[in-house]
Every structure is written in C-alpha cells, then in structure tokens.
Design a protein around this motif. Structure first.
Motif, PDB file in Angstrom:
ATOM      1  N   SER A  17       0.954  -1.183   0.059  1.00  0.00           N
ATOM      2  CA  SER A  17      -0.239  -0.103   0.262  1.00  0.00           C
ATOM      3  C   SER A  17       0.789   1.292  -0.026  1.00  0.00           C
ATOM      4  O   SER A  17       1.819   1.182   0.619  1.00  0.00           O
ATOM      5  N   THR A  18       0.339   2.338  -0.658  1.00  0.00           N
ATOM      6  CA  THR A  18       0.961   3.680  -0.819  1.00  0.00           C
ATOM      7  C   THR A  18      -0.075   4.664  -0.256  1.00  0.00           C
ATOM      8  O   THR A  18      -1.074   4.726  -0.725  1.00  0.00           O
ATOM      9  N   ASN A  19       0.200   5.582   0.499  1.00  0.00           N
ATOM     10  CA  ASN A  19      -0.519   6.474   1.033  1.00  0.00           C
ATOM     11  C   ASN A  19      -1.871   6.049   1.501  1.00  0.00           C
ATOM     12  O   ASN A  19      -1.995   5.017   2.498  1.00  0.00           O
ATOM     13  N   TRP A  20      -2.995   6.409   1.146  1.00  0.00           N
ATOM     14  CA  TRP A  20      -4.214   5.901   1.526  1.00  0.00           C
ATOM     15  C   TRP A  20      -4.892   4.979   0.721  1.00  0.00           C
ATOM     16  O   TRP A  20      -6.067   4.521   0.915  1.00  0.00           O
ATOM     17  N   LEU A  21      -4.232   4.411  -0.401  1.00  0.00           N
ATOM     18  CA  LEU A  21      -4.813   3.330  -1.329  1.00  0.00           C
ATOM     19  C   LEU A  21      -4.261   2.120  -0.943  1.00  0.00           C
ATOM     20  O   LEU A  21      -3.041   1.898  -0.907  1.00  0.00           O
ATOM     21  N   ASP A  70      -7.425  -1.010  -3.842  1.00  0.00           N
ATOM     22  CA  ASP A  70      -8.345   0.437  -3.870  1.00  0.00           C
ATOM     23  C   ASP A  70      -7.946   1.217  -5.303  1.00  0.00           C
ATOM     24  O   ASP A  70      -6.738   1.612  -5.294  1.00  0.00           O
ATOM     25  N   SER A  71      -8.837   1.182  -6.289  1.00  0.00           N
ATOM     26  CA  SER A  71      -8.486   2.178  -7.249  1.00  0.00           C
ATOM     27  C   SER A  71      -8.645   3.710  -6.845  1.00  0.00           C
ATOM     28  O   SER A  71      -7.951   4.593  -7.592  1.00  0.00           O
ATOM     29  N   ASN A  72      -9.376   4.004  -6.151  1.00  0.00           N
ATOM     30  CA  ASN A  72      -9.672   5.416  -5.626  1.00  0.00           C
ATOM     31  C   ASN A  72     -10.398   5.295  -4.309  1.00  0.00           C
ATOM     32  O   ASN A  72     -10.787   4.194  -3.946  1.00  0.00           O
ATOM     33  N   SER A  73     -10.493   6.344  -3.692  1.00  0.00           N
ATOM     34  CA  SER A  73     -11.357   6.433  -2.343  1.00  0.00           C
ATOM     35  C   SER A  73     -12.805   5.793  -2.433  1.00  0.00           C
ATOM     36  O   SER A  73     -13.163   5.286  -1.416  1.00  0.00           O
ATOM     37  N   LEU A  74     -13.319   5.872  -3.627  1.00  0.00           N
ATOM     38  CA  LEU A  74     -14.749   5.558  -3.685  1.00  0.00           C
ATOM     39  C   LEU A  74     -14.837   4.008  -4.119  1.00  0.00           C
ATOM     40  O   LEU A  74     -15.993   3.485  -4.173  1.00  0.00           O
ATOM     41  N   SER A  75     -14.000   3.571  -4.569  1.00  0.00           N
ATOM     42  CA  SER A  75     -13.665   2.125  -5.279  1.00  0.00           C
ATOM     43  C   SER A  75     -12.663   1.471  -4.530  1.00  0.00           C
ATOM     44  O   SER A  75     -11.618   1.350  -4.905  1.00  0.00           O
ATOM     45  N   SER A 121       4.397  -5.555 -12.082  1.00  0.00           N
ATOM     46  CA  SER A 121       5.563  -5.049 -12.712  1.00  0.00           C
ATOM     47  C   SER A 121       6.759  -5.198 -11.787  1.00  0.00           C
ATOM     48  O   SER A 121       6.497  -5.602 -10.472  1.00  0.00           O
ATOM     49  N   LYS A 122       7.889  -4.753 -12.304  1.00  0.00           N
ATOM     50  CA  LYS A 122       9.153  -5.195 -11.827  1.00  0.00           C
ATOM     51  C   LYS A 122       9.095  -4.289 -10.536  1.00  0.00           C
ATOM     52  O   LYS A 122       9.594  -4.961  -9.241  1.00  0.00           O
ATOM     53  N   HIS A 123       8.499  -3.213 -10.462  1.00  0.00           N
ATOM     54  CA  HIS A 123       8.610  -2.422  -9.241  1.00  0.00           C
ATOM     55  C   HIS A 123       7.745  -2.773  -8.210  1.00  0.00           C
ATOM     56  O   HIS A 123       8.227  -2.749  -7.014  1.00  0.00           O
ATOM     57  N   ASN A 124       6.535  -3.467  -8.503  1.00  0.00           N
ATOM     58  CA  ASN A 124       5.733  -4.332  -7.532  1.00  0.00           C
ATOM     59  C   ASN A 124       6.266  -5.358  -6.801  1.00  0.00           C
ATOM     60  O   ASN A 124       6.120  -5.591  -5.752  1.00  0.00           O
ATOM     61  N   ASP A 166       9.502  -5.910  -6.716  1.00  0.00           N
ATOM     62  CA  ASP A 166      10.308  -5.601  -5.667  1.00  0.00           C
ATOM     63  C   ASP A 166       9.818  -5.172  -4.442  1.00  0.00           C
ATOM     64  O   ASP A 166      10.406  -5.562  -3.439  1.00  0.00           O
ATOM     65  N   LYS A 167       8.811  -4.319  -4.316  1.00  0.00           N
ATOM     66  CA  LYS A 167       7.946  -4.093  -3.114  1.00  0.00           C
ATOM     67  C   LYS A 167       7.482  -5.272  -2.361  1.00  0.00           C
ATOM     68  O   LYS A 167       7.621  -5.509  -1.309  1.00  0.00           O
ATOM     69  N   ILE A 168       6.875  -6.329  -3.123  1.00  0.00           N
ATOM     70  CA  ILE A 168       6.453  -7.459  -2.662  1.00  0.00           C
ATOM     71  C   ILE A 168       7.598  -8.086  -1.775  1.00  0.00           C
ATOM     72  O   ILE A 168       7.525  -8.608  -0.927  1.00  0.00           O
ATOM     73  N   ILE A 169       8.681  -8.491  -2.846  1.00  0.00           N
ATOM     74  CA  ILE A 169       9.820  -9.028  -1.872  1.00  0.00           C
ATOM     75  C   ILE A 169      10.205  -8.393  -0.669  1.00  0.00           C
ATOM     76  O   ILE A 169      10.623  -8.991   0.243  1.00  0.00           O
ATOM     77  N   LYS A 170      10.526  -7.162  -1.092  1.00  0.00           N
ATOM     78  CA  LYS A 170      10.801  -6.506   0.326  1.00  0.00           C
ATOM     79  C   LYS A 170       9.855  -6.312   1.628  1.00  0.00           C
ATOM     80  O   LYS A 170      10.601  -6.397   2.619  1.00  0.00           O
ATOM     81  N   ASN A 171       8.684  -6.513   1.273  1.00  0.00           N
ATOM     82  CA  ASN A 171       7.936  -6.561   2.238  1.00  0.00           C
ATOM     83  C   ASN A 171       7.245  -7.967   2.855  1.00  0.00           C
ATOM     84  O   ASN A 171       6.328  -8.190   3.721  1.00  0.00           O
ATOM     85  N   CYS A 172       7.687  -8.998   2.198  1.00  0.00           N
ATOM     86  CA  CYS A 172       7.729 -10.340   2.323  1.00  0.00           C
ATOM     87  C   CYS A 172       8.308 -10.784   3.661  1.00  0.00           C
ATOM     88  O   CYS A 172       9.459 -10.546   4.013  1.00  0.00           O
ATOM     89  N   PRO A 173       7.691 -11.729   4.386  1.00  0.00           N
ATOM     90  CA  PRO A 173       8.240 -12.157   5.748  1.00  0.00           C
ATOM     91  C   PRO A 173       9.202 -13.050   5.415  1.00  0.00           C
ATOM     92  O   PRO A 173       9.045 -13.859   4.283  1.00  0.00           O
ATOM     93  N   GLU A 174      10.192 -13.056   6.280  1.00  0.00           N
ATOM     94  CA  GLU A 174      11.484 -13.901   5.478  1.00  0.00           C
ATOM     95  C   GLU A 174      11.239 -15.262   5.218  1.00  0.00           C
ATOM     96  O   GLU A 174      11.616 -15.880   4.679  1.00  0.00           O
TER      97      GLU A 174
END
Length: 76
Positions: free
Chosen positions: A11-15, A32-37, A50-53, A55-63
């Motif tokens: 998650s980033t910010n409020w989404l 969440d695509s936006n605050s109403l959805s 995406s490669k970016h996502n 990277d984030k998944i692996i970074k946040n993954c429990p060891e």
C-alpha cells in the motif's frame, strides 16, 4: 479451497494494495483504485505484476516465505 501462504501489502498513502499468495501458485490482488472504489479483487499472473511491484512485494515479504514467493513470482 486454496491454502494461503501469506498476504503482502504494498500500500501507498491511502490506497490499499495487497497480494495474497496461495499454495497452488495462484496470486490474488486486492486493491483500492480510488477512495470510492475499494477492495477490488482480481487474480493475477506473475507476468502481469510490474518489476517495481515485485520489488516491493519481496521487500515486504516475511523472511520465512521469501524463497517460495520469489519462485511464484519468477523473481528476479
């Protein structure tokens, strides 16, 4: 019913953006695509993430799940 391995939030910010990994190598994305959805759900393939996502998944993954999740994602 699939057995869940783990949930990983990128998650980033409020989404919200969370990936749920299952023993049968399936991946469910809840986001969440936006605050109403919120809490949209879709099944995704590793090539759709995406490669970016990845990277984030692996970074946040429990060891203890990291190796398995990397295999499912075909990461790097």
């Amino acid at each position: 019913m699939e057995n869940e391995i783990c949930k990983i939030s990128i998650s980033t910010n409020w989404l919200g953006d969370e990936y749920i990994f299952y023993e049968n190598d399936k991946i469910k994305r809840v986001y969440d695509s936006n605050s109403l959805s919120s809490d949209n759900t879709e099944w995704v393939e590793p090539k759709q993430i995406s490669k970016h996502n990845k990277d984030k998944i692996i970074k946040n993954c429990p060891e203890e799940f990291k190796e398995r999740i990397m295999l499912i994602l075909d990461y790097p």
